[in-house]
Design a protein around this motif. Structure first.
Motif, PDB file in Angstrom:
ATOM      1  N   TYR A  65       7.826  -6.881   7.795  1.00 29.75           N
ATOM      2  CA  TYR A  65       6.781  -5.393   7.989  1.00 29.75           C
ATOM      3  C   TYR A  65       5.950  -5.202   6.791  1.00 29.75           C
ATOM      4  O   TYR A  65       4.777  -5.137   6.696  1.00 29.75           O
ATOM      5  N   LEU A  66       6.483  -5.567   5.607  1.00 25.82           N
ATOM      6  CA  LEU A  66       5.638  -5.386   4.346  1.00 25.82           C
ATOM      7  C   LEU A  66       4.352  -6.560   4.565  1.00 25.82           C
ATOM      8  O   LEU A  66       3.369  -6.371   4.103  1.00 25.82           O
ATOM      9  N   VAL A  67       4.809  -7.745   4.977  1.00 21.99           N
ATOM     10  CA  VAL A  67       3.800  -8.849   4.920  1.00 21.99           C
ATOM     11  C   VAL A  67       2.657  -8.271   6.088  1.00 21.99           C
ATOM     12  O   VAL A  67       1.525  -8.713   5.907  1.00 21.99           O
ATOM     13  N   TYR A  68       3.229  -7.804   7.228  1.00 21.43           N
ATOM     14  CA  TYR A  68       2.194  -7.476   8.412  1.00 21.43           C
ATOM     15  C   TYR A  68       1.353  -6.316   7.737  1.00 21.43           C
ATOM     16  O   TYR A  68       0.096  -6.239   8.028  1.00 21.43           O
ATOM     17  N   ASP A  69       1.869  -5.448   6.865  1.00 19.19           N
ATOM     18  CA  ASP A  69       0.879  -4.151   6.522  1.00 19.19           C
ATOM     19  C   ASP A  69       0.196  -4.714   5.582  1.00 19.19           C
ATOM     20  O   ASP A  69      -1.128  -4.520   5.507  1.00 19.19           O
ATOM     21  N   ALA A  71      -1.097  -7.903   5.271  1.00 16.65           N
ATOM     22  CA  ALA A  71      -2.161  -8.799   6.009  1.00 16.65           C
ATOM     23  C   ALA A  71      -3.338  -7.771   6.908  1.00 16.65           C
ATOM     24  O   ALA A  71      -4.423  -7.915   6.998  1.00 16.65           O
ATOM     25  N   LYS A  72      -2.366  -6.661   7.344  1.00 18.62           N
ATOM     26  CA  LYS A  72      -3.583  -5.807   8.018  1.00 18.62           C
ATOM     27  C   LYS A  72      -4.570  -5.246   7.085  1.00 18.62           C
ATOM     28  O   LYS A  72      -5.821  -5.025   7.384  1.00 18.62           O
ATOM     29  N   LYS A  73      -4.022  -4.782   6.016  1.00 11.25           N
ATOM     30  CA  LYS A  73      -5.147  -4.092   4.813  1.00 11.25           C
ATOM     31  C   LYS A  73      -5.808  -5.051   4.515  1.00 11.25           C
ATOM     32  O   LYS A  73      -7.201  -4.921   4.264  1.00 11.25           O
ATOM     33  N   ALA A  77      -9.977  -4.878   4.782  1.00 12.62           N
ATOM     34  CA  ALA A  77     -10.880  -5.045   3.575  1.00 12.62           C
ATOM     35  C   ALA A  77     -12.031  -6.246   3.537  1.00 12.62           C
ATOM     36  O   ALA A  77     -12.937  -6.044   3.228  1.00 12.62           O
ATOM     37  N   ALA A  78     -11.347  -7.362   4.167  1.00 12.10           N
ATOM     38  CA  ALA A  78     -12.306  -8.389   4.440  1.00 12.10           C
ATOM     39  C   ALA A  78     -13.529  -8.227   5.264  1.00 12.10           C
ATOM     40  O   ALA A  78     -14.608  -8.624   5.156  1.00 12.10           O
ATOM     41  N   ASN A  79     -13.025  -7.434   6.382  1.00 14.70           N
ATOM     42  CA  ASN A  79     -14.163  -7.169   7.479  1.00 14.70           C
ATOM     43  C   ASN A  79     -15.161  -6.154   7.215  1.00 14.70           C
ATOM     44  O   ASN A  79     -15.918  -5.777   8.009  1.00 14.70           O
TER      45      ASN A  79
END
Length: 90
Positions: A65-69, A71-73, A77-79
């Motif tokens: 879950y921490l990796v997913y969160d 990666a989503k953030k 930020a990149a887009n």
């Protein structure tokens, strides 16, 4: 040679007798196949799989879950567009 019971002409169901064996059975309408399932099944499953083996799936689930969160953030930020690039547009 001793003659077998099958050679004496008896039918298959009457070949021999068994002493000291008792068989008990319940009628189909007397059986309670689901007795205690709904009130004890959840507690039994929780004790056997969740309470005893929590360390097999809780740490991987939390880390996933921490990796997913993260990666989503990072993707958001990149887009994201930079507002400074569009400051002089009319």
């Amino acid at each position: 040679m001793r003659p077998t019971v099958a050679r004496l002409g008896k039918h298959f169901g009457n070949l021999g007798k068994t002493y000291g064996e008792y068989r008990f059975a319940l009628a189909a309408n007397e059986q309670q196949a689901w007795k205690g399932f709904f009130d004890q099944a959840f507690v039994r499953v929780f004790k056997q799989y969740v309470w005893r083996d929590w360390f097999y799936y809780v740490p991987p689930a939390v880390s996933a879950y921490l990796v997913y969160d993260w990666a989503k953030k990072a993707n958001a930020a990149a887009n994201r567009k930079n507002p400074a690039d569009y400051a002089n547009d009319v």
